[in-house]
Enzyme design. Structure first.
Site, short mmCIF file in Angstrom:
data_model
loop_
_atom_site.label_atom_id
_atom_site.label_comp_id
_atom_site.label_asym_id
_atom_site.label_seq_id
_atom_site.Cartn_x
_atom_site.Cartn_y
_atom_site.Cartn_z
N ASP A 82 0.77 -1.34 0.01
CA ASP A 82 0.03 -0.21 0.01
C ASP A 82 0.97 1.34 -0.09
O ASP A 82 1.68 1.34 1.10
CB ASP A 82 -0.91 -0.15 1.19
CG ASP A 82 -2.18 1.04 1.19
OD1 ASP A 82 -2.08 1.70 0.00
OD2 ASP A 82 -2.89 1.15 2.15
N ASP A 136 -2.75 2.30 -6.05
CA ASP A 136 -1.86 2.53 -5.20
C ASP A 136 -1.51 1.42 -4.11
O ASP A 136 -0.88 1.28 -3.23
CB ASP A 136 -1.90 3.72 -4.26
CG ASP A 136 -3.44 3.84 -3.80
OD1 ASP A 136 -4.24 3.02 -3.88
OD2 ASP A 136 -3.34 4.68 -2.89
N GLU A 137 -2.48 0.13 -4.62
CA GLU A 137 -2.35 -1.05 -3.80
C GLU A 137 -2.44 -2.34 -4.63
O GLU A 137 -3.16 -2.44 -5.36
CB GLU A 137 -3.00 -1.04 -2.47
CG GLU A 137 -4.80 -0.81 -2.74
CD GLU A 137 -5.65 -0.69 -1.49
OE1 GLU A 137 -5.27 -1.56 -0.71
OE2 GLU A 137 -6.57 -0.10 -1.49
#
Length: 373
Positions: free
Chosen positions: A19, A113-114
């Site tokens: 993350d 983003d993860e």
């Protein structure tokens, strides 16, 4: 009867959740050194703007994702609003994905983003998943200048929680031997997929932590939460057998617009709906997506939201098909006394859809980002 009542935790898997920390804001601060160390919010600076991501400097003032820009400014008068640069974020996200692929091909992106990684059998034959997580974090920092937090465990539920546990730039491993005691201590708000309303409902049921959730019967949870009750029952016992899925099946494509000022006249709404329809047609053409169901999404000035759908016996491909159907859906919506702040259209129900595969709905929003932290 609970089919998993006697199930044991599958502790042989090695799952990592990566993350990125304050991703959008971090990219902006990296690319513009003048922003470093300052309270920054990424989003549209307008009356109806919403914070996409806030830097940690801004979060100290109470600024957070999905918050109104106007509220954020009141909380932090020195807040710097930076417009979103999605092409740049996608470019950096691709860099990070390339790093991950050096270790495994079993990567399940959740957003820009993860992502989850299954490193049970990894390309470098590294025995410990925590060592892989360390390497990935170090390489992300070296190659992009950004920090990431990582969670390591035997299932997605615990890996996700672990990545949030020591943010920013954190690394947390939840060992199988520690899982049940770790879960017991978790506040119910920390459980994956427990939002504000679900947490409030659980509080009324006397459930405030993982131990109390574990004490609740399966029947009681399914009565209260439907299918999600089974999931909560399993999570409380450290059971999550969902695989890391490499390929997603797209179930719908849509676009929506949030307006600076509420719209409430038929003429204005019809014009806006037409523009959204043209945008949707372009999106359908670029993605080669096809479906049978058209859905209209409406959010009113008071943030209440409704959807109206119609299904055609033929695939919905052209403006000639979609325009009369969208108008038909609009007739089912009241707006004279309920000004509208958001309109959206989507196509779903593809001919090859399979309910056994995970899916996500894609929306494009004029101001609200379709990917967020």
């Amino acid at each position: 009867m609970h089919t998993k009542a006697s199930a044991r935790m599958d502790t042989h898997r090695k799952i990592i959740h990566i993350d990125m920390d304050q991703f959008f804001a971090a990219v902006e601060q990296r690319d513009n050194p003048a922003l470093r160390g300052l309270p920054v919010a990424v989003g549209h600076d307008g009356e109806r703007g919403v914070v996409s991501t806030a830097s940690y400097e801004a979060r100290r003032f109470g600024v957070h994702s999905a918050q109104s820009i106007q509220v954020a400014k009141r909380l932090c008068p020195e807040l710097i609003i930076v417009p979103s640069h999605f092409d740049r974020y996608k470019e950096v996200s691709a860099q990070i994905r390339d790093i991950m692929q050096d270790y495994t091909d079993l990567i399940e992106p959740i957003s820009l983003d993860e992502a989850f990684l299954d490193v049970t059998h990894n390309k470098k034959n590294i025995e410990l998943a925590v060592d892989i997580a360390k390497e990935i974090k170090q390489r992300i920092l070296q190659e992009t200048g950004l920090t990431a937090s990582a969670g390591v465990s035997y299932c997605k539920f615990l890996a996700k929680i672990a990545s949030d546990y020591r943010k920013p730039n954190g690394l947390c491993t939840i060992h199988p031997d520690q899982a049940l005691s770790f879960i017991a201590r978790l506040r119910i708000e920390q459980f994956w997929l427990v939002g504000k309303k679900t947490a409030e409902k659980m509080h009324k049921m006397g459930i405030y932590n993982g131990a109390q959730l574990r004490d609740y019967s399966l029947q009681g949870l399914t009565t209260a939460f439907g299918k999600a009750g089974q999931m909560f029952y399993d999570f409380a016992r450290g059971i999550d057998d969902r695989p890391v899925v490499k390929d997603w099946v797209r179930k719908s494509v849509g676009c929506e617009r949030t307006y600076e000022h509420d719209i409430h006249t038929k003429a204005a709404i019809t014009i806006e709906l037409y523009h959204i329809l043209l945008e949707l047609l372009d999106r359908l053409h670029r993605t080669q997506f096809q479906g049978y169901t058209l859905t209209l999404k409406v959010k009113y000035h008071d943030f209440t939201q409704i959807t109206r759908s119609i299904t055609s016996p033929e695939l919905l491909l052209t403006k000639e098909q979609l325009l009369p159907l969208s108008k038909q859906l609009l007739h089912k919506v009241t707006f004279e006394q309920h000004p509208i702040r958001l309109l959206g259209l989507s196509i779903g129900n593809p001919p090859s859809a399979s309910d056994t595969k995970p899916h996500r709905e894609e929306w494009i929003d004029q101001y609200l980002p379709f990917e967020g932290e």
